[in-house]
Write a protein that holds these residues in place. Structure first.
Motif, PDB file in Angstrom:
ATOM      1  N   TYR A   3      32.926  44.605  36.674  1.00  0.00           N
ATOM      2  CA  TYR A   3      32.346  43.379  36.648  1.00  0.00           C
ATOM      3  C   TYR A   3      31.982  42.914  38.089  1.00  0.00           C
ATOM      4  O   TYR A   3      30.164  41.965  38.189  1.00  0.00           O
ATOM      5  N   CYS A   4      32.750  43.105  38.959  1.00  0.00           N
ATOM      6  CA  CYS A   4      32.126  42.808  39.906  1.00  0.00           C
ATOM      7  C   CYS A   4      30.941  43.131  40.767  1.00  0.00           C
ATOM      8  O   CYS A   4      29.624  43.135  40.992  1.00  0.00           O
ATOM      9  N   GLU A  64      28.106  41.835  40.011  1.00  0.00           N
ATOM     10  CA  GLU A  64      27.490  40.785  40.426  1.00  0.00           C
ATOM     11  C   GLU A  64      27.471  40.258  41.636  1.00  0.00           C
ATOM     12  O   GLU A  64      26.881  39.568  41.481  1.00  0.00           O
ATOM     13  N   GLU A  72      38.255  44.249  31.623  1.00  0.00           N
ATOM     14  CA  GLU A  72      38.924  43.881  32.596  1.00  0.00           C
ATOM     15  C   GLU A  72      39.488  42.090  32.650  1.00  0.00           C
ATOM     16  O   GLU A  72      40.534  41.313  34.059  1.00  0.00           O
ATOM     17  N   LYS A 108      36.644  34.841  41.159  1.00  0.00           N
ATOM     18  CA  LYS A 108      36.610  37.050  40.067  1.00  0.00           C
ATOM     19  C   LYS A 108      36.830  37.872  41.306  1.00  0.00           C
ATOM     20  O   LYS A 108      37.061  39.089  41.156  1.00  0.00           O
ATOM     21  N   CYS A 109      36.178  37.730  42.189  1.00  0.00           N
ATOM     22  CA  CYS A 109      35.175  38.974  43.072  1.00  0.00           C
ATOM     23  C   CYS A 109      35.763  38.523  44.492  1.00  0.00           C
ATOM     24  O   CYS A 109      34.976  39.575  45.119  1.00  0.00           O
TER      25      CYS A 109
END
Length: 473
Positions: A458-459, A462, A131, A448-449
């Protein structure tokens, strides 16, 4: 085109790991058609995208073994059992503790199996999408210095690096782009006007480059979400980008792009994305250019790819101030039109809610699933009456936390955002060192999110971690 011939060789991945005679014949035919060099290049692209966490040395070693095996077993007069024996030996070698081959998290489980079952297990291993691509193109001088020093070594390294970073793009695009790029390097590094040559050649392959990187983005999300959640995700994004549009304007677009991805991401057809995305941009402009000024501006771009990129990177608009939307009732959900009721709710909630798609997708999926399960119960009305108040509470709490985590991010520069974040946190955290550490952590999360195209895998984890921290603080 030669690339089409190259693409047929995708069969050899399965063949090498399954050892079936009919697939062995395909592999041998492709080795003959392509020649050793092109066959080796294709192997490098295929195995780099299959094992993106593998090192260059591991992938190179595997490719070398595969090509050697194929050459030996496809040679005239080779032992009929050569192919099966050599692929079995390759499979066994992968399971040794000092194996020189790239490792997949699922390899140990496959290694508990035997024979064909082990080969089949290894054949279907897939890595999660990359990603955050880390590939950065060297300068022209660095490219040519490396190319002149070792042309083949440069080509192998480039195919490896590009394929591990953009491996979710359809194979056809990866092969086509890497071949075009290496052709450019070969031409320009032997040209008397190197800089001018690179300038002209890069313009020539710009469209292919954009198509490849955008396809990787789209197919990464599709691989992470699957078909239905991907459809939900695109519906949320479109509703947030064009909140003044109607459901009838955005739903067909969400369904269309999801259909394209299901058709093209795994396709070996060279022109699937190249054909489908421009047609999709026409539909975007037809449906949204009169409903939203940003889409109207995007639709003035010169090429379909420029239009698509503009709409893809368009941020969420200010949400509409409308009355609170209610969760669907049992009457809405439990008939034949339950998909329509869920789509309507998703659309209405998204256009009102200033929380990024990764948050809304994460909370909406289990919420709507709970309502669907009520429809399957003996007394759906009673189930809805019992479930809805709690679901509303959880949904509201989650969205509020999402707003808190992403507050001020989208409407400010990153520097301004960090200043505002520090000001908000200073009253809670007077210690300067702790404050600086928390600002760094939360601003990294936001970068990033908290945007409309945030990476879902990824998110997802997180967001879980930050929600836990928020609850505990």
């Amino acid at each position: 085109m030669k690339v089409l011939v190259l693409l047929l060789a995708v069969a050899f991945v399965n063949a090498l790991e399954r050892g079936r005679d009919y697939e062995k014949d395909k592999v041998c035919k492709e080795l003959t058609n392509l020649g050793k060099d092109d066959f080796t290049s294709l192997s490098m692209v295929l195995y780099s995208r299959k094992f993106p966490s593998g090192t260059f040395e591991e992938i190179s070693y595997l490719v070398k073994e595969v090509v050697s095996l194929t050459e030996a077993c496809c040679a005239e007069g080779a032992d009929p059992d050569c192919y099966d024996n050599r692929t079995s030996a390759l499979s066994a070698r992968s399971c040794e503790s000092d194996s020189p081959f790239p490792v997949h998290p699922g390899t140990p489980e496959c290694c508990t199996k035997e024979g064909l079952e082990r080969k089949l297990c290894m054949a279907v291993l897939k890595h999660q999408p990359q990603e955050f691509p880390t590939y950065t193109e060297p300068t022209n001088e660095e490219i040519c210095e490396a190319f002149r020093k070792d042309p083949k070594g440069f080509a192998d390294q480039f195919m490896y690096e590009y394929s591990i970073n953009y491996g979710q793009a359809p194979l056809s695009l990866l092969v086509s782009y890497t071949k075009s790029y290496l052709s450019m390097v070969g031409s320009c590094c032997t040209s008397q006007s190197t800089s001018l040559c690179f300038l002209k050649e890069r313009l020539q392959i710009k469209h292919l480059s954009l198509l490849t990187t955008m396809s990787n983005r789209l197919c990464s999300q599709y691989a992470a979400y699957g078909k239905e959640k991907s459809r939900l995700s695109h519906l949320i994004k479109l509703a947030q980008k064009a909140p003044t549009a109607n459901l009838e304007d955005v739903l067909p677009l969400a369904e269309d792009v999801t259909t394209i991805l299901s058709k093209c991401c795994g396709s070996t057809s060279e022109d699937c994305m190249a054909k489908e995305l421009p047609e999709h941009t026409v539909k975007i402009c037809d449906n949204l250019s009169t409903k939203n000024t940003k889409f109207k501006d995007c639709c003035q771009e010169k090429t379909p790819m420029d239009i698509f990129m503009c709409t893809y990177f368009t941020p969420a608009a200010q949400p509409l101030e409308l009355p609170e939307v209610e969760l669907p009732t049992s009457k809405d959900m439990c008939g034949k039109g339950n998909t329509e009721a869920m789509d309507r709710y998703t659309f209405e909630l998204s256009r009102r809610t200033p929380v990024p798609e990764v948050f809304l997708s994460k909370i909406l999926e289990p919420t709507l699933k709970s309502l669907q399960e009520c429809c399957d119960s003996e007394d759906s009305t009673a189930c809805f009456n019992a479930e809805v108040p709690q679901l509303k509470k959880e949904l509201s709490s989650f969205i509020d936390k999402g707003k808190e985590l992403c507050a001020d991010y989208s409407e400010n520069t990153f520097t301004e955002y960090k200043k505002k974040l520090a000001e908000r946190l200073r009253t809670k955290l007077p210690d300067a060192t702790e404050l600086e550490e928390l600002v760094g952590k939360l601003s990294d999360f936001a970068s990033k999110c908290c945007s409309i195209n945030s990476p879902p895998l990824y998110c997802d984890s997180e967001i879980d971690a930050e929600m836990t921290n928020t609850l505990q603080s």
